[in-house]
Write an enzyme that holds these catalytic residues in place. Structure first.
Site, mmCIF file in Angstrom:
data_model
loop_
_atom_site.group_PDB
_atom_site.id
_atom_site.type_symbol
_atom_site.label_atom_id
_atom_site.label_comp_id
_atom_site.label_asym_id
_atom_site.label_seq_id
_atom_site.Cartn_x
_atom_site.Cartn_y
_atom_site.Cartn_z
ATOM 1 N N HIS A 151 -20.951 -6.241 -16.692
ATOM 2 C CA HIS A 151 -19.579 -5.997 -17.154
ATOM 3 C C HIS A 151 -19.202 -6.986 -18.251
ATOM 4 C CE1 HIS A 151 -15.372 -5.036 -17.210
ATOM 5 N NE2 HIS A 151 -15.010 -6.212 -16.725
ATOM 6 N N HIS A 195 2.565 1.967 -3.320
ATOM 7 C CA HIS A 195 1.567 2.555 -4.219
ATOM 8 C C HIS A 195 1.423 4.058 -3.961
ATOM 9 C CE1 HIS A 195 -1.995 2.974 -6.655
ATOM 10 N NE2 HIS A 195 -2.723 3.322 -5.623
ATOM 11 N N HIS A 235 -11.652 6.145 -7.851
ATOM 12 C CA HIS A 235 -10.187 6.230 -7.828
ATOM 13 C C HIS A 235 -9.590 5.575 -9.073
ATOM 14 C CE1 HIS A 235 -6.346 6.896 -6.018
ATOM 15 N NE2 HIS A 235 -6.065 5.615 -5.852
ATOM 16 N N HIS A 269 -5.103 -8.177 -16.913
ATOM 17 C CA HIS A 269 -6.363 -7.659 -17.454
ATOM 18 C C HIS A 269 -6.474 -6.159 -17.206
ATOM 19 C CE1 HIS A 269 -10.312 -8.249 -19.157
ATOM 20 N NE2 HIS A 269 -10.895 -7.676 -18.124
ATOM 21 N N GLU A 287 0.824 -1.217 0.000
ATOM 22 C CA GLU A 287 0.000 0.000 0.000
ATOM 23 C C GLU A 287 0.855 1.262 0.000
ATOM 24 O OE1 GLU A 287 -3.186 2.800 0.491
ATOM 25 O OE2 GLU A 287 -2.866 0.878 -0.539
#
Length: 372
Positions: free
Chosen positions: A287, A97, A171, A345, A94
């Site tokens: 989706h 990032h 986000h 992906h 985290e």
């Protein structure tokens, strides 16, 4: 945290400074594009490893600048829940990032500062100040600066609101949008650095079709990105474990109202009850099926852009990445959501954003009156 951001940004800034490229500003923009792509991929890795709450506060980690300093608090939380959201590994994922995101913010500040410095200096030293102002536009990097502040706010809310799906989705979509905006800026710098060759009169009509299809593709891809982010943020990826059917049917039992209620906690309905499985099925199903629209529209765009000089390479890459996206999407289901394929992906989605942005920019530029 500010010192850490400066240290992270110092590496790409130094690389730009010592490079032999004659146009260092253009190189800075494309370095920011490259790192933003990396940030999106690493953000997917952060989300898919359930590391979004590895440090449950913001911007630091238990009030510290790094997990080393917060070692005691992290180990205490990990001892209570060894497989919970807070572990030493997840804390580092985290924070890395966040460090990368802050470093990109510093790069954008540098881009904005250089643009304003060049603009003021150019207006004082140029006789044709209006023409120079059109060439050096500080407004765009300034917009990027405020945009990344908005993106940072959504990053903070993602943590402080405990991964509420609307903030996680926002986000991700804003991150993809930032990549598109930076790529558009990079295209403009490329154009100023070396103009593209003229299109032939025979390709003018095709170019008009490409512009319409490319713009439509951007809208369609944005919708699919939002749907994909909503699927991931609600952990609905494996709501359907077969393809092309779902739960043995092409149209399974689904709860669209609960699934697409935007303002609710993770895993809960708006009333605070546990989210029914039929809601997760609805999210996944939409989706999955909207992907067919994406394939058709982006495929037509690539087909029309393929023979146009200046767009053919990007069109071929769109076709290749689109095929890869289909493979990784189906493989994610069949192989039970493997981390590498799921991250791939997300990387493919970012690549499509980048490629479509360049096709849109180049088609617009080639269609300008000077190029007719």
């Amino acid at each position: 945290m500010a010192i850490t951001a400066l240290l992270v940004a110092s590496l790409p800034l130094s690389a730009v400074w010592i490079s032999k490229d004659s146009n260092k500003y253009r190189k800075l923009v494309w370095v920011a594009v490259f790192l933003t792509f990396d940030l999106i991929v690493f953000g997917a890795f952060t989300r898919l490893t359930d590391s979004g709450l590895g440090c449950p506060d913001w911007p630091g980690c238990y009030g510290a600048a790094n997990p080393f300093v917060a070692h005691e608090q992290i180990r205490a939380a990990e001892s209570l829940m060894p497989t919970g959201p807070v572990t030493m590994v997840k804390a580092w994922i985290e924070m890395i990032h966040r460090y990368l995101a802050m470093g990109i913010g510093v790069l954008i500040v540098a881009m904005m500062g250089v643009a304003w410095w060049r603009w003021f200096g150019g207006r004082r030293g140029k006789a044709n100040a209006a023409a120079f102002a059109r060439r050096v536009t500080p407004g765009y990097p300034t917009f990027l600066f405020f945009f990344i502040l908005l993106q940072g706010a959504f990053g903070a809310w993602t943590v402080t609101q405990k991964l509420q799906p609307i903030f996680v989705t926002g986000h991700l979509v804003l991150g993809m949008s930032l990549l598109a905006f930076l790529a558009w800026f990079g295209g403009r710098e490329d154009q100023l650095h070396a103009a593209m060759p003229r299109v032939s009169p025979s390709q003018a009509a095709r170019l008009g079709r490409v512009r319409v299809l490319a713009a439509l593709s951007g809208v369609v891809l944005l919708v699919q990105l939002a749907l994909g982010a909503w699927t991931s943020s609600n952990y609905a990826t494996l709501a359907c474990t077969e393809f092309p059917t779902c739960a043995g049917s092409l149209v399974p039992e689904m709860d669209f109202q609960q699934g697409f209620h935007l303002w609710r906690e993770l895993g809960k309905t708006a009333a605070g009850h546990y989210l029914p499985f039929s809601a997760l099925t609805a999210i996944h199903w939409v989706h999955r099926n909207f992907a067919a629209v994406v394939v058709v529209v982006l495929g037509l765009t690539a087909w029309q852009a393929w023979p146009v000089h200046g767009l053919g390479k990007h069109a071929r890459w769109v076709a290749a990445v689109l095929a890869l996206q289909l493979f990784t999407g189906v493989a994610t289901i069949y192989f039970n959501y493997p981390l590498a394929i799921a991250v791939g992906h997300n990387a493919g989605a970012a690549a499509l954003v980048l490629l479509l942005t360049m096709i849109n920019y180049r088609a617009k530029y080639l269609a300008a009156p000077a190029y007719q």
